[in-house]
Motif scaffolding. Structure first.
Motif, PDB file in Angstrom:
ATOM      1  N   SER A 313       0.833  -1.201   0.000  1.00 51.99           N
ATOM      2  CA  SER A 313       0.000   0.000   0.000  1.00 51.99           C
ATOM      3  C   SER A 313       0.871   1.256   0.000  1.00 51.99           C
ATOM      4  O   SER A 313       1.636   1.496   0.937  1.00 51.99           O
ATOM      5  N   VAL A 331      -5.679  -0.589   8.512  1.00 50.84           N
ATOM      6  CA  VAL A 331      -7.079  -1.040   8.493  1.00 50.84           C
ATOM      7  C   VAL A 331      -7.607  -0.997   7.058  1.00 50.84           C
ATOM      8  O   VAL A 331      -8.213  -1.955   6.558  1.00 50.84           O
ATOM      9  N   MET A 332      -7.362   0.133   6.389  1.00 49.24           N
ATOM     10  CA  MET A 332      -7.802   0.292   4.999  1.00 49.24           C
ATOM     11  C   MET A 332      -7.244  -0.830   4.126  1.00 49.24           C
ATOM     12  O   MET A 332      -7.955  -1.437   3.335  1.00 49.24           O
ATOM     13  N   VAL A 334      -6.109  -3.849   4.962  1.00 49.46           N
ATOM     14  CA  VAL A 334      -6.732  -5.138   5.278  1.00 49.46           C
ATOM     15  C   VAL A 334      -8.076  -5.231   4.561  1.00 49.46           C
ATOM     16  O   VAL A 334      -8.402  -6.230   3.926  1.00 49.46           O
ATOM     17  N   GLY A 335      -8.817  -4.145   4.611  1.00 54.22           N
ATOM     18  CA  GLY A 335     -10.149  -4.135   4.002  1.00 54.22           C
ATOM     19  C   GLY A 335     -10.141  -4.246   2.501  1.00 54.22           C
ATOM     20  O   GLY A 335     -11.086  -4.741   1.901  1.00 54.22           O
ATOM     21  N   LYS A 336      -9.074  -3.786   1.866  1.00 52.97           N
ATOM     22  CA  LYS A 336      -9.058  -3.870   0.405  1.00 52.97           C
ATOM     23  C   LYS A 336      -8.457  -5.176  -0.100  1.00 52.97           C
ATOM     24  O   LYS A 336      -8.468  -5.436  -1.297  1.00 52.97           O
ATOM     25  N   SER A 337      -7.951  -6.015   0.815  1.00 51.26           N
ATOM     26  CA  SER A 337      -7.265  -7.237   0.385  1.00 51.26           C
ATOM     27  C   SER A 337      -8.209  -8.248  -0.244  1.00 51.26           C
ATOM     28  O   SER A 337      -7.771  -9.151  -0.944  1.00 51.26           O
ATOM     29  N   GLY A 338      -9.494  -8.102   0.044  1.00 55.20           N
ATOM     30  CA  GLY A 338     -10.444  -9.074  -0.500  1.00 55.20           C
ATOM     31  C   GLY A 338     -10.475 -10.371   0.301  1.00 55.20           C
ATOM     32  O   GLY A 338     -11.220 -11.289  -0.021  1.00 55.20           O
ATOM     33  N   GLN A 339      -9.658 -10.456   1.355  1.00 60.21           N
ATOM     34  CA  GLN A 339      -9.635 -11.664   2.176  1.00 60.21           C
ATOM     35  C   GLN A 339     -10.548 -11.482   3.385  1.00 60.21           C
ATOM     36  O   GLN A 339     -10.811 -10.372   3.824  1.00 60.21           O
ATOM     37  N   ALA A 341     -11.860 -11.019   6.903  1.00 62.49           N
ATOM     38  CA  ALA A 341     -11.325 -10.368   8.105  1.00 62.49           C
ATOM     39  C   ALA A 341     -12.508  -9.791   8.857  1.00 62.49           C
ATOM     40  O   ALA A 341     -13.492  -9.367   8.254  1.00 62.49           O
TER      41      ALA A 341
ATOM     42  N   ASN B  58     -14.583  -1.957   0.241  1.00 63.36           N
ATOM     43  CA  ASN B  58     -13.589  -2.232   1.287  1.00 63.36           C
ATOM     44  C   ASN B  58     -14.283  -2.937   2.453  1.00 63.36           C
ATOM     45  O   ASN B  58     -15.374  -2.546   2.867  1.00 63.36           O
ATOM     46  N   GLN B  59     -13.621  -3.978   2.968  1.00 64.12           N
ATOM     47  CA  GLN B  59     -14.270  -4.793   4.006  1.00 64.12           C
ATOM     48  C   GLN B  59     -14.100  -4.242   5.415  1.00 64.12           C
ATOM     49  O   GLN B  59     -14.478  -4.902   6.385  1.00 64.12           O
ATOM     50  N   MET B  60     -13.507  -3.079   5.520  1.00 70.75           N
ATOM     51  CA  MET B  60     -13.414  -2.404   6.818  1.00 70.75           C
ATOM     52  C   MET B  60     -14.182  -1.079   6.704  1.00 70.75           C
ATOM     53  O   MET B  60     -13.618  -0.007   6.968  1.00 70.75           O
ATOM     54  N   ILE B 125      -8.846   8.022  10.001  1.00 69.31           N
ATOM     55  CA  ILE B 125      -9.427   6.738  10.395  1.00 69.31           C
ATOM     56  C   ILE B 125      -9.061   6.446  11.847  1.00 69.31           C
ATOM     57  O   ILE B 125      -7.939   6.724  12.264  1.00 69.31           O
ATOM     58  N   MET B 189      -6.098   7.593  -1.739  1.00 65.88           N
ATOM     59  CA  MET B 189      -6.863   6.347  -1.577  1.00 65.88           C
ATOM     60  C   MET B 189      -7.859   6.204  -2.715  1.00 65.88           C
ATOM     61  O   MET B 189      -9.019   5.839  -2.508  1.00 65.88           O
ATOM     62  N   SER B 231      -3.940   3.114  -6.040  1.00 66.49           N
ATOM     63  CA  SER B 231      -4.330   1.712  -5.853  1.00 66.49           C
ATOM     64  C   SER B 231      -4.949   1.463  -4.488  1.00 66.49           C
ATOM     65  O   SER B 231      -5.459   0.391  -4.249  1.00 66.49           O
ATOM     66  N   ASP B 232      -4.891   2.427  -3.587  1.00 68.04           N
ATOM     67  CA  ASP B 232      -5.477   2.203  -2.278  1.00 68.04           C
ATOM     68  C   ASP B 232      -6.972   2.490  -2.313  1.00 68.04           C
ATOM     69  O   ASP B 232      -7.422   3.414  -2.981  1.00 68.04           O
ATOM     70  N   GLN B 233      -7.715   1.684  -1.580  1.00 72.10           N
ATOM     71  CA  GLN B 233      -9.170   1.731  -1.652  1.00 72.10           C
ATOM     72  C   GLN B 233      -9.697   2.193  -0.312  1.00 72.10           C
ATOM     73  O   GLN B 233      -9.413   1.600   0.718  1.00 72.10           O
ATOM     74  N   THR B 235     -12.114   3.256   2.868  1.00 70.56           N
ATOM     75  CA  THR B 235     -13.135   2.637   3.694  1.00 70.56           C
ATOM     76  C   THR B 235     -14.428   3.451   3.689  1.00 70.56           C
ATOM     77  O   THR B 235     -15.373   3.102   4.377  1.00 70.56           O
TER      78      THR B 235
END
Lengths: 412, 412
Positions: A313, A331-332, A334-339, A341, B58-60, B125, B189, B231-233, B235
């Motif tokens: 990142s 945190v951002m 981790v959230g964009k990894s698609g995995q 969590a 984003n998953q967070m 954040i 982001m 490339s950063d996504q 939240t």
């Protein structure tokens, strides 16, 4: 461009590399691209040397990658030719011809078949390879072959590297001591699955090629494939492991899982890890070495993916360059990894101090040690994503003005 | 940090935004984080206003994303509260409470149900949201609501943005003219699937929420989801489209595919594209706007993925910053994309000049126009990967010292 200053993260102590029986080398100033420095390395191996390799997964591989992919399966090698300055990538039929001619000339010098010569190139992409310059130096290189030029060999394959990368270990197999030496280069286009990273490792142990292949693959996954400088993946990455079998005694092993290989495997992995860390420490513009350990993921694969997304990142890397413990950007990432969590169970530690837990900032955590840690040369980040038992560790460096200086200037 | 200089890529002409019947707004200095500037925006919509949204993947996600996800399905809205300075992300139960309290206060001011209030936040954040500061300004904001504060609204939601982003279009539906206004913010982001990018678009057309949703999703894919800065996504990414239905005449449409909506759809997509380009033009540290068009891919999806990998490559972006037509790095990026591509049929044009074809450099291409093109503000790269008919275009900016300055300093 001007010579770059040596990375502040360079190892302070040089390792001494002893000779490896059955392996000799010589380096020449062929002027492929650079002037006034050695740029071509010839390594010669005694008959009976086995070899295995791991090559880039980039789908636009260079001609030397095609060459190695064709000839590695035989599992034997008598020579290796490496040049710096031109990667011989995206060079079409001429590039393939350049490989064939180089291998032919090396084979003539060493008295073997061209298929027993392996090749690697690093440098600019898309320019025709002046292979004649290499070929004309091979007879002289042959005449200069010596067992004692490991440092010179490591320096010869450098491009934007600011220090030569070498490592050596001693292992024993059923009580017989063996030596493992390795050299590496690489400082940009470094990402998982082998970025412009070359590494050549030689041991005097006698090991069949399939055993070498298994040991190397496992070792690379935990070393070179666990580091990233800039997420870019080279078209030329090559790691080769040679075994001359010229050590004190021949020992028979049953396969890569043979308990007799435990010490060798450990030492080989340690050496590969050492070289990979040197590559990250020489990451273009790097001022900090960053370790990112992810736990609590759905699988080891998921953990590695999350760790790599954090490591790559730009916002995380620039925050580290700025010595800012900006864990919100972690945190951002981790959230964009698609995995998988769990936001509400996420925990983050920096330099051993837990700054976030259960999806929120740890109230009143002691900022002083965290701030002090961020000012250091080695940054430690731990992230638990709260969904399983998968864990992985990767290493990267920060993103600084130095990276931009190097890459807005250097044509690679 | 010091105020940033306005991006050299900022549009030279400002668009005037006419009033939209049924939509009023006001902005206040609530001091959530910034001092001496407006940081909270209240928008009020007349009863009957429909709404649709596209939110970060984003998953967070931040608490306001959770809030919108819960309330958007109803398809109606009476108010929107946006603040800059604190993203209300990774704030746990307190963050959710902050949303509920803000919505409750806005609903009290506007005389509606809290579920009819939508929320968006951008900024740092992981810090507790001082929602009380927002809440206490809402009654005064209510008293100041006006139809004529679009510029102010756009300026209020800025963070590291160096200029306010606005756009307006007129469309007609069955001969009835309607207006579409939009504002946006975002400069870091920024990546596919909505990076810290907020955009709010309002029309006086009368359109059911499902129609809005279909039009918005399609439009976002070709605009906000086709741009990347780093490339950063984020939240917090949020794009909302409101339709007040207060235009001259009510017109019934059959669905998003109704031919009567053709002009509206075209103008909406044009407006979204305009705003997305403004976001890239304000990319942190950007000195050049880069268009990357990929053709010949296995599918549109594959083409977009390849284009995005090129756009996100630090080595490609730094080469562009250095005004170096280093297309070898484009080859590398295509190869690392993981998408099908034929190395030996790959073709690359820069500024309309073909520099590579059939997997090799075009011999003797005219370098002068390419060099001149690289010195310009807008860079045009076309890549044909030679395997199919898939095509996609994305936009990005270069990676400069300015990006590092901003992100090693600014806590976002």
């Amino acid at each position: 461009m001007k010579p770059l200053p040596v990375s502040p993260l360079a190892p302070t102590r040089k390792q001494t590399l002893p000779p490896i029986a059955g392996c000799r080398m010589a380096a020449r100033e062929a002027g492929v691209r650079y002037k006034g420095r050695r740029d071509v390395l010839l390594m010669a191996f005694d008959p009976g040397t086995t070899v295995a390799g791991v090559l880039t997964r980039n789908q636009m591989p260079g001609a030397p990658i095609d060459w190695c992919r064709a000839h590695l399966p035989a599992g034997t090698a008598r020579g290796l030719v490496v040049n710096a300055g031109n990667a011989n990538v995206f060079t079409g039929a001429h590039g393939a011809m350049a490989c064939a001619e180089t291998a032919k000339a090396a084979a003539a010098a060493l008295g073997c078949d061209p298929s027993e010569i392996l090749l690697a190139s690093t440098g600019v992409i898309g320019e025709p390879m002046r292979y004649e310059r290499i070929v004309e130096h091979l007879p002289a290189a042959k005449a200069e072959l010596t067992e004692d030029a490991w440092e010179t060999a490591a320096a010869t394959i450098m491009t934007t590297d600011t220090f030569a990368k070498t490592a050596s270990r001693t292992a024993n197999i059923r009580g017989v001591p063996v030596t493992i030496n390795g050299i590496a280069k690489g400082s940009g286009m470094i990402a998982p699955d082998m970025a412009t990273m070359l590494s050549f490792v030689v041991t005097d142990a006698a090991l069949p090629a399939p055993v070498l292949k298994a040991l190397l693959t496992r070792g690379v996954n935990r070393s070179f494939n666990a580091v990233t400088v800039d997420s870019d993946q080279s078209t030329s990455d090559t790691v080769l492991l040679f075994a001359t079998g010229k050590g004190e005694t021949h020992v028979t092993v049953d396969g890569p899982g043979d308990p007799a290989l435990r010490d060798f495997r450990t030492k080989l992995e340690d050496l590969l890890h050492d070289l990979a860390m040197q590559v990250v420490r020489d990451g273009e513009g790097a001022s900090k070495l960053v370790r990112i350990a992810v736990t609590g993921a759905a699988s080891e694969r998921a953990a590695k993916r999350i760790a790599m997304v954090i490591a790559d990142s730009p916002l995380v890397k620039t925050a580290i360059a700025g010595e800012d413990a900006n864990w919100g950007r972690i945190v951002m990432a981790v959230g964009k990894s698609g995995q998988k969590a769990d936001r509400d169970r996420l925990a983050i530690s920096i330099g051993g101090v837990e700054v976030a837990r259960d999806g929120v900032r740890v109230e009143g955590y002691d900022e002083a040690p965290v701030t002090a840690h961020m000012k250091g040369r080695e940054i430690d980040i731990e992230v638990d994503v709260g969904v399983g038992r998968g864990r992985a560790t990767v290493w990267t460096c920060d993103l600084t003005h130095g990276y931009i200086d190097i890459n807005a200037d250097y044509r690679s």
